[in-house]
Design an enzyme around this catalytic site. Structure first.
Site, mmCIF file in Angstrom:
data_model
loop_
_atom_site.group_PDB
_atom_site.id
_atom_site.type_symbol
_atom_site.label_atom_id
_atom_site.label_comp_id
_atom_site.label_asym_id
_atom_site.label_seq_id
_atom_site.Cartn_x
_atom_site.Cartn_y
_atom_site.Cartn_z
ATOM 1 N N SER A 146 0.860 -1.183 0.000
ATOM 2 C CA SER A 146 0.000 0.000 0.000
ATOM 3 C C SER A 146 0.896 1.232 0.000
ATOM 4 O O SER A 146 2.090 1.138 0.294
ATOM 5 C CB SER A 146 -0.881 -0.004 1.256
ATOM 6 O OG SER A 146 -1.501 1.249 1.479
ATOM 7 N N TYR A 159 -2.499 -0.559 10.603
ATOM 8 C CA TYR A 159 -2.551 -0.970 9.199
ATOM 9 C C TYR A 159 -1.274 -0.541 8.484
ATOM 10 O O TYR A 159 -0.680 -1.307 7.715
ATOM 11 C CB TYR A 159 -3.770 -0.345 8.522
ATOM 12 C CG TYR A 159 -3.910 -0.682 7.045
ATOM 13 C CD1 TYR A 159 -4.494 -1.873 6.648
ATOM 14 C CD2 TYR A 159 -3.470 0.199 6.055
ATOM 15 C CE1 TYR A 159 -4.629 -2.190 5.307
ATOM 16 C CE2 TYR A 159 -3.595 -0.106 4.715
ATOM 17 C CZ TYR A 159 -4.177 -1.303 4.344
ATOM 18 O OH TYR A 159 -4.301 -1.618 3.005
#
Length: 255
Positions: A146, A159
């Protein structure tokens, strides 16, 4: 010769977390370039529906319903795929979860859930598949990171930590397995219109911030990740290893 570099004809790809969103888009993209695909997820009905969509479109697709957080289940189903469907040439570690909360109030059980799914899941699947690839002296593993592999944003620190771990797990897999003929790389998406991001897509304030923050000035469409996946899954990337490819509209290139 040029076209054959990107051909996936005759290859079998396993894509975890591929019942919808990015995982499904990547599985379909690989199928469009000639691969047979195994779609994976915990929801048998969702995976069955996704497989039917691909088969109805004329692609070769199969279902797998193991949970990436259960190593014994991962190992058993990878062995089943190898025995009943074929040798896994490509693995995309896409399964992942998200939870948003201020770090000082972040529930411990959600921290554990994020790491168990996003990091341990990629480790379990990667290890199970790599064992078979190593005996054949070839294979492609693509981990899904990501922009949070590089950047942080409020309320998603755990995260962010998992996706930073994916970037370095990719490097570690390369360091251990490149000598056996495997290429292990990662794709790091920016902000894409997916089911997981729907609340953000529907938030006018966030969308306005995103469009201003991203040089391309917009959300990404999941189809725009297919080219990167095909490149990393094909012979075109035969000397690319341990690399994280950011597909983010320029977000990580600009301050």
């Amino acid at each position: 010769m040029a076209n054959s570099l990107f051909s996936l004809e005759g290859r079998l790809a396993l894509v975890t977390g591929s019942g919808q969103g990015i995982g499904f888009a990547l599985a379909r993209g690989l199928a469009e370039h000639g691969a047979s695909v195994v779609l994976n997820g915990r929801d048998a009905a969702r995976i069955g529906s996704a497989v039917d969509k691909l088969r109805d479109a004329g692609f070769k697709a199969h279902a797998s319903t193991f949970d990436v957080t259960d190593f014994q289940a991962v190992d058993a189903d990878v062995a089943r795929i190898e025995a009943e469907i074929g040798a896994i040439d490509i693995l995309i570690n896409n399964a992942g979860v998200q939870f948003r909360a201020p770090l000082e109030d972040f529930p411990e059980e959600q921290w554990e859930r994020l790491f168990k799914t996003n990091v341990s899941g990629a480790f379990h699947a990667g290890k199970a598949v790599a064992r078979h690839m190593i005996t054949r002296g070839m294979g492609k593993i693509i981990n899904i990171g990501s922009v949070q592999s590089e950047l942080a944003r409020p309320n998603i620190a755990p995260y962010t930590a998992t996706k930073g771990a994916i970037r370095n797990l990719t490097r570690g897999m390369c360091a251990d397995w490149a000598k056996y003929g495997l290429q292990i790389n990662a794709i790091a998406p920016g902000y894409f219109r997916t089911e997981m991001n729907q609340a953000l897509v529907d938030n006018p304030e966030f969308s306005a911030w995103l469009e201003k923050r991203t040089p391309a000035g917009r959300w990404g469409n999941v189809s725009e990740l297919i080219g990167a996946a095909v490149f990393l899954a094909s012979d075109a990337s035969s000397f690319v290893n341990g690399h994280t490819l950011y597909v983010d509209g320029g977000m990580t290139a600009s301050v």
